[in-house]
Design a protein around this motif. Structure first.
Motif, PDB file in Angstrom:
ATOM      1  N   ARG A   1      -2.354 -11.120   5.733  1.00 55.07           N
ATOM      2  CA  ARG A   1      -2.417 -10.224   4.581  1.00 55.07           C
ATOM      3  C   ARG A   1      -2.948  -8.850   5.001  1.00 55.07           C
ATOM      4  O   ARG A   1      -2.453  -7.818   4.527  1.00 55.07           O
ATOM      5  CB  ARG A   1      -3.305 -10.823   3.487  1.00 55.07           C
ATOM      6  N   LEU A   2      -3.944  -8.835   5.871  1.00 57.46           N
ATOM      7  CA  LEU A   2      -4.468  -7.554   6.357  1.00 57.46           C
ATOM      8  C   LEU A   2      -3.377  -6.743   7.044  1.00 57.46           C
ATOM      9  O   LEU A   2      -3.313  -5.519   6.893  1.00 57.46           O
ATOM     10  CB  LEU A   2      -5.622  -7.789   7.337  1.00 57.46           C
ATOM     11  N   ALA A   3      -2.519  -7.409   7.803  1.00 52.21           N
ATOM     12  CA  ALA A   3      -1.443  -6.728   8.517  1.00 52.21           C
ATOM     13  C   ALA A   3      -0.458  -6.059   7.562  1.00 52.21           C
ATOM     14  O   ALA A   3       0.225  -5.104   7.933  1.00 52.21           O
ATOM     15  CB  ALA A   3      -0.709  -7.713   9.420  1.00 52.21           C
ATOM     16  N   GLN A   4      -0.424  -6.565   6.314  1.00 51.37           N
ATOM     17  CA  GLN A   4       0.468  -5.980   5.299  1.00 51.37           C
ATOM     18  C   GLN A   4      -0.276  -5.023   4.368  1.00 51.37           C
ATOM     19  O   GLN A   4       0.264  -4.590   3.352  1.00 51.37           O
ATOM     20  CB  GLN A   4       1.105  -7.099   4.484  1.00 51.37           C
ATOM     21  N   GLY A   5      -1.530  -4.722   4.702  1.00 52.86           N
ATOM     22  CA  GLY A   5      -2.308  -3.807   3.882  1.00 52.86           C
ATOM     23  C   GLY A   5      -2.898  -4.442   2.644  1.00 52.86           C
ATOM     24  O   GLY A   5      -3.319  -3.728   1.717  1.00 52.86           O
TER      25      GLY A   5
ATOM     26  N   ARG B   1     -10.769 -15.935  15.888  1.00 52.37           N
ATOM     27  CA  ARG B   1      -9.586 -16.756  15.622  1.00 52.37           C
ATOM     28  C   ARG B   1      -9.512 -17.945  16.568  1.00 52.37           C
ATOM     29  O   ARG B   1     -10.195 -17.997  17.591  1.00 52.37           O
ATOM     30  CB  ARG B   1      -8.311 -15.925  15.791  1.00 52.37           C
ATOM     31  N   VAL B   2      -8.634 -18.896  16.226  1.00 53.91           N
ATOM     32  CA  VAL B   2      -8.359 -20.047  17.082  1.00 53.91           C
ATOM     33  C   VAL B   2      -6.939 -19.923  17.613  1.00 53.91           C
ATOM     34  O   VAL B   2      -5.985 -19.885  16.841  1.00 53.91           O
ATOM     35  CB  VAL B   2      -8.465 -21.379  16.307  1.00 53.91           C
ATOM     36  N   ASN B   3      -6.800 -19.850  18.936  1.00 55.30           N
ATOM     37  CA  ASN B   3      -5.471 -19.854  19.554  1.00 55.30           C
ATOM     38  C   ASN B   3      -5.045 -21.308  19.699  1.00 55.30           C
ATOM     39  O   ASN B   3      -5.516 -22.030  20.577  1.00 55.30           O
ATOM     40  CB  ASN B   3      -5.516 -19.168  20.919  1.00 55.30           C
TER      41      ASN B   3
ATOM     42  N   LYS C   1       0.388 -16.989  16.301  1.00 57.12           N
ATOM     43  CA  LYS C   1       0.969 -15.664  16.112  1.00 57.12           C
ATOM     44  C   LYS C   1      -0.133 -14.624  16.211  1.00 57.12           C
ATOM     45  O   LYS C   1      -1.109 -14.665  15.473  1.00 57.12           O
ATOM     46  CB  LYS C   1       1.663 -15.564  14.751  1.00 57.12           C
ATOM     47  N   GLU C   2       0.022 -13.708  17.139  1.00 55.10           N
ATOM     48  CA  GLU C   2      -0.964 -12.647  17.313  1.00 55.10           C
ATOM     49  C   GLU C   2      -0.620 -11.468  16.411  1.00 55.10           C
ATOM     50  O   GLU C   2       0.543 -11.222  16.106  1.00 55.10           O
ATOM     51  CB  GLU C   2      -1.003 -12.203  18.781  1.00 55.10           C
ATOM     52  N   TYR C   3      -1.645 -10.776  15.972  1.00 51.36           N
ATOM     53  CA  TYR C   3      -1.489  -9.578  15.156  1.00 51.36           C
ATOM     54  C   TYR C   3      -2.295  -8.463  15.794  1.00 51.36           C
ATOM     55  O   TYR C   3      -3.347  -8.705  16.387  1.00 51.36           O
ATOM     56  CB  TYR C   3      -2.000  -9.806  13.731  1.00 51.36           C
ATOM     57  N   ALA C   4      -1.810  -7.249  15.653  1.00 48.12           N
ATOM     58  CA  ALA C   4      -2.554  -6.109  16.178  1.00 48.12           C
ATOM     59  C   ALA C   4      -3.824  -5.923  15.359  1.00 48.12           C
ATOM     60  O   ALA C   4      -3.851  -6.212  14.154  1.00 48.12           O
ATOM     61  CB  ALA C   4      -1.701  -4.845  16.106  1.00 48.12           C
ATOM     62  N   PRO C   5      -4.915  -5.472  15.985  1.00 50.80           N
ATOM     63  CA  PRO C   5      -6.147  -5.201  15.230  1.00 50.80           C
ATOM     64  C   PRO C   5      -5.866  -4.257  14.068  1.00 50.80           C
ATOM     65  O   PRO C   5      -5.113  -3.290  14.197  1.00 50.80           O
ATOM     66  CB  PRO C   5      -7.060  -4.559  16.271  1.00 50.80           C
ATOM     67  N   VAL C   6      -6.466  -4.544  12.921  1.00 48.22           N
ATOM     68  CA  VAL C   6      -6.240  -3.736  11.730  1.00 48.22           C
ATOM     69  C   VAL C   6      -7.292  -2.648  11.586  1.00 48.22           C
ATOM     70  O   VAL C   6      -7.229  -1.834  10.674  1.00 48.22           O
ATOM     71  CB  VAL C   6      -6.216  -4.615  10.459  1.00 48.22           C
TER      72      VAL C   6
END
Length: 209
Positions: free
Chosen positions: A144-148, A105-107, A5-10
């Motif tokens: 967790r970073l993606a959720q602040g 990260r590891v894809n 699962k990819e996340y946008a840079p925080v």
């Protein structure tokens, strides 16, 4: 179905950790919280608390002895290095460094479990997932970073010995030290890590100088 699962840079700045080893009591709350959050089996630890000790008694040459014994604890995880050897040696580009926040990260859609990343990393960050046969590591609690929220190790430490943020800010506030007794030379990978050493490490460093 994709496992990754990819996340946008925080952040648009490189993130890093600050470890206050002078404050760390060795309780291993960070290590336990990390294992629990990532559901890690026995033997796999993304954050590890090491007990470092050494030194001895040095003769003064005048019949006396200098006590140079040191012992302290140091919490270490992936340092999301500026020049990560793991990404350079990954043959499938599964191990990669994100633009912006610089999280490594590891894809798992690409990882073949060859283990080159683990053999390369001087910090022992990449570790094999025995269930999938693929590599795994600290991802800075990117969910967790993606959720602040802060990484679980930061949120759990009862003494506030672990902090995180843009590494430039951490260095401006706490200095640029990223190696102490027990860690490899920072020149190998340029870790995004800042350490406030325990006084035992400072004394050993001063004595050697």
């Amino acid at each position: 179905m994709s496992q990754f699962k990819e996340y946008a840079p925080v952040s648009d700045e490189q993130l890093g950790f600050f470890i206050d080893s002078s404050r760390c009591s060795g309780c291993k709350a960070c290590q336990v919280a990390c294992k629990d959050k990532n559901d890690l089996e026995v033997g796999r630890r993304y954050r590890r608390v090491y007990e470092v000790n050494g030194g001895g008694f040095t003769p003064t040459g005048e019949g006396g002895l200098i006590n140079n014994v040191f012992a302290y604890t140091l919490s270490v995880s992936c340092n999301h290095c500026a020049d990560p050897i793991c990404t350079r040696n990954c043959p499938t580009t599964a191990m990669h460094k994100r633009p912006g926040d610089g999280i490594v990260r590891v894809n798992t859609d690409k990882c073949v479990g060859c283990g080159y990343c683990a053999w390369s990393c001087p910090y022992g960050a990449p570790q094999r997932n025995t269930q999938t046969g693929q590599m795994s590591k600290c991802d800075f609690c990117i969910d967790r970073l993606a959720q602040g929220e802060a990484p679980v190790c930061v949120a759990t430490c009862p003494l506030g010995a672990i902090q995180f943020g843009p590494v430039a800010r951490l260095r401006a506030q706490y200095g640029t030290l990223s190696e102490v007794q027990g860690l490899p030379p920072s020149s190998l990978t340029r870790p995004n890590l800042v350490i406030k050493p325990h006084q035992g490490a400072q004394q050993e460093e001063q004595h050697d100088a």
